[in-house]
Design a protein around this motif. Structure first.
Motif, short mmCIF file in Angstrom:
data_model
loop_
_atom_site.label_atom_id
_atom_site.label_comp_id
_atom_site.label_asym_id
_atom_site.label_seq_id
_atom_site.Cartn_x
_atom_site.Cartn_y
_atom_site.Cartn_z
N ILE A 138 0.86 -1.18 0.00
CA ILE A 138 0.00 0.00 0.00
C ILE A 138 0.90 1.23 0.00
CG2 ILE A 138 -0.19 0.35 2.51
CD1 ILE A 138 -3.17 0.45 0.12
N ASP A 139 0.44 2.30 -0.60
CA ASP A 139 1.21 3.55 -0.62
C ASP A 139 0.31 4.71 -0.19
OD1 ASP A 139 2.91 5.64 -0.98
OD2 ASP A 139 3.32 5.29 -3.10
N LEU A 140 0.52 5.17 1.04
CA LEU A 140 -0.26 6.28 1.58
C LEU A 140 0.44 7.62 1.38
CD1 LEU A 140 -1.35 4.71 5.00
CD2 LEU A 140 -2.65 4.79 2.87
N LEU A 142 13.13 0.93 0.40
CA LEU A 142 14.25 0.49 1.25
C LEU A 142 13.80 0.29 2.69
CD1 LEU A 142 17.16 2.72 -0.12
CD2 LEU A 142 16.80 0.27 -0.49
N LEU A 143 12.92 1.16 3.18
CA LEU A 143 12.40 0.99 4.54
C LEU A 143 11.65 -0.34 4.67
CD1 LEU A 143 11.04 4.55 5.47
CD2 LEU A 143 12.89 3.31 6.61
N ILE A 144 10.86 -0.66 3.66
CA ILE A 144 10.05 -1.87 3.71
C ILE A 144 10.90 -3.12 3.59
CG2 ILE A 144 8.29 -3.19 2.43
CD1 ILE A 144 7.11 -0.35 1.69
N THR A 145 11.88 -3.11 2.69
CA THR A 145 12.68 -4.31 2.44
C THR A 145 13.85 -4.49 3.40
OG1 THR A 145 13.98 -3.11 0.78
CG2 THR A 145 12.07 -4.35 0.00
N LEU A 205 3.07 5.67 5.59
CA LEU A 205 2.42 6.65 6.46
C LEU A 205 3.45 7.65 6.98
CD1 LEU A 205 -0.13 7.61 8.02
CD2 LEU A 205 0.53 6.01 9.83
N GLY A 206 4.63 7.13 7.35
CA GLY A 206 5.70 8.01 7.80
C GLY A 206 6.15 8.95 6.70
#
Length: 343
Positions: free
Chosen positions: A87-89, A144-147, A158-159
């Motif tokens: 998801i991309d908020l 990069l944050l997700i992986t 969200l951040g």
């Protein structure tokens, strides 16, 4: 041992006919029929409430198409994210950040207080490229944050949503950026936003349907563990997907700034929800592995019709938001029901 002969009944033949017909029709036929039905409902409501046509007003249709173009560019990236179960908020806030950065580099010497007095009258390619690069960088950070950290996509984006909006406000100190060059604003005028949207949609329709990239994206969304076992570098492709989504948000921000000839930190508010809604209404599954650019395009048009139609018949803006929320929840509920039936 006796042979049993089964005789086809009219009911069986009818069921078989409609079943075959359903398989032969394009996959987005159902959502296209819904779009046409919504347009006809507002057409009838227009004659009843306003005594005039909803569909035969050229200015209104142009406005709908322009609104759809901006949301549609974002939704193309969001669709790819959703296919991977993500998801991309952050897309709405990224639009604001890229719009103000691009606008600050597109100012002319006529500006009373340019942000960068030594960087006025730059070629249009500079602010356009800068805006897209800012969006690309935001998407790269998301990926990069997700992986690399294992943060869920919801939290990571969200951040970024909060941070990008804050950066846009800090960058401008809350002031609009205006006096933009004609070369820059030309990409937001006339049919250019629509052309950009259609080109973007075509490119990624082909990429998802006919390239290794698309095959891997669907595989990751269908079953991430199986994708890893089969040798797909899942983290690499997730970073690519989020980077593409960020770059497309950057492109949308640049086009929006060019269209209104201004860059403002309040731009793009709520656009991320519209993009997600367009993708889900168009058939993308939040469970992953399912989604088409053509469906997203139709979903974006449906949202544009609903927004313009309710305004046309005089529905209050706050009520429109309530109805939009109901539509999103209904689309997700239908998707979940469909997935339960498959399982």
């Amino acid at each position: 041992m006796s042979n049993v002969k089964v005789t086809a009944t009219p009911a069986n033949e009818s069921s078989s006919f409609f079943g075959n017909l359903r398989h032969k029709l394009p996959k987005d036929t159902g959502i296209f029929i819904v779009m046409v039905g919504i347009a006809l409902i507002f057409e009838m409501a227009g004659w009843y409430v306003r005594d005039q046509s909803f569909l035969l007003n050229t200015n209104r249709l142009i406005l709908i198409v322009l609104q759809v173009a901006i949301i549609g560019v974002i939704a193309v990236g969001v669709t790819q994210v959703i296919i991977t179960t993500g998801i991309d908020l952050s897309s709405g806030s990224v639009i604001a950040l890229t719009a103000v950065v691009a606008a600050s580099l597109a100012q002319t010497s006529d500006s009373l207080s340019p942000m960068f007095p030594s960087l006025v009258n730059l070629p249009a390619v500079v602010p356009i490229g800068a805006g897209i690069c800012v969006g690309l960088l935001c998407g790269l950070v998301n990926g990069l944050l997700i992986t690399r950290t294992g943060i869920p996509p919801f939290i990571a984006t969200l951040g970024m949503m909060v941070s990008a909006r804050g950066l846009a406000q800090y960058y401008t100190q809350g002031n609009p950026i205006s006096f933009l060059s004609d070369g820059f604003t030309s990409i937001g005028q006339g049919a250019m936003p629509v052309i950009i949207f259609l080109v973007v949609a075509l490119v990624f329709h082909i990429a998802l349907k006919h390239t290794r990239y698309g095959k891997y994206v669907y595989a990751i969304g269908g079953n991430m563990t199986s994708a890893k076992v089969s040798g797909i570098n899942v983290n690499k492709y997730l970073v690519i997907v989020y980077t593409i989504a960020g770059a497309l948000s950057g492109l949308a921000g640049v086009v929006l700034a060019a269209r209104v000839s201004s860059g403002q930190s309040s731009m793009g508010t709520g656009y991320e929800l519209d993009a997600i809604a367009a993708a889900v209404i168009g058939g993308s599954s939040l469970m992953g592995g399912v989604g088409r650019i053509t469906g997203t395009l139709i979903g974006a048009v449906i949202l544009g019709l609903i927004k313009s139609g309710f305004t046309f018949v005089g529905v209050d803006a706050y009520v429109q938001d309530i109805i939009k929320g109901i539509i999103i929840v209904a689309a997700v509920s239908i998707d979940m029901h469909r997935n339960r039936k498959k399982r």
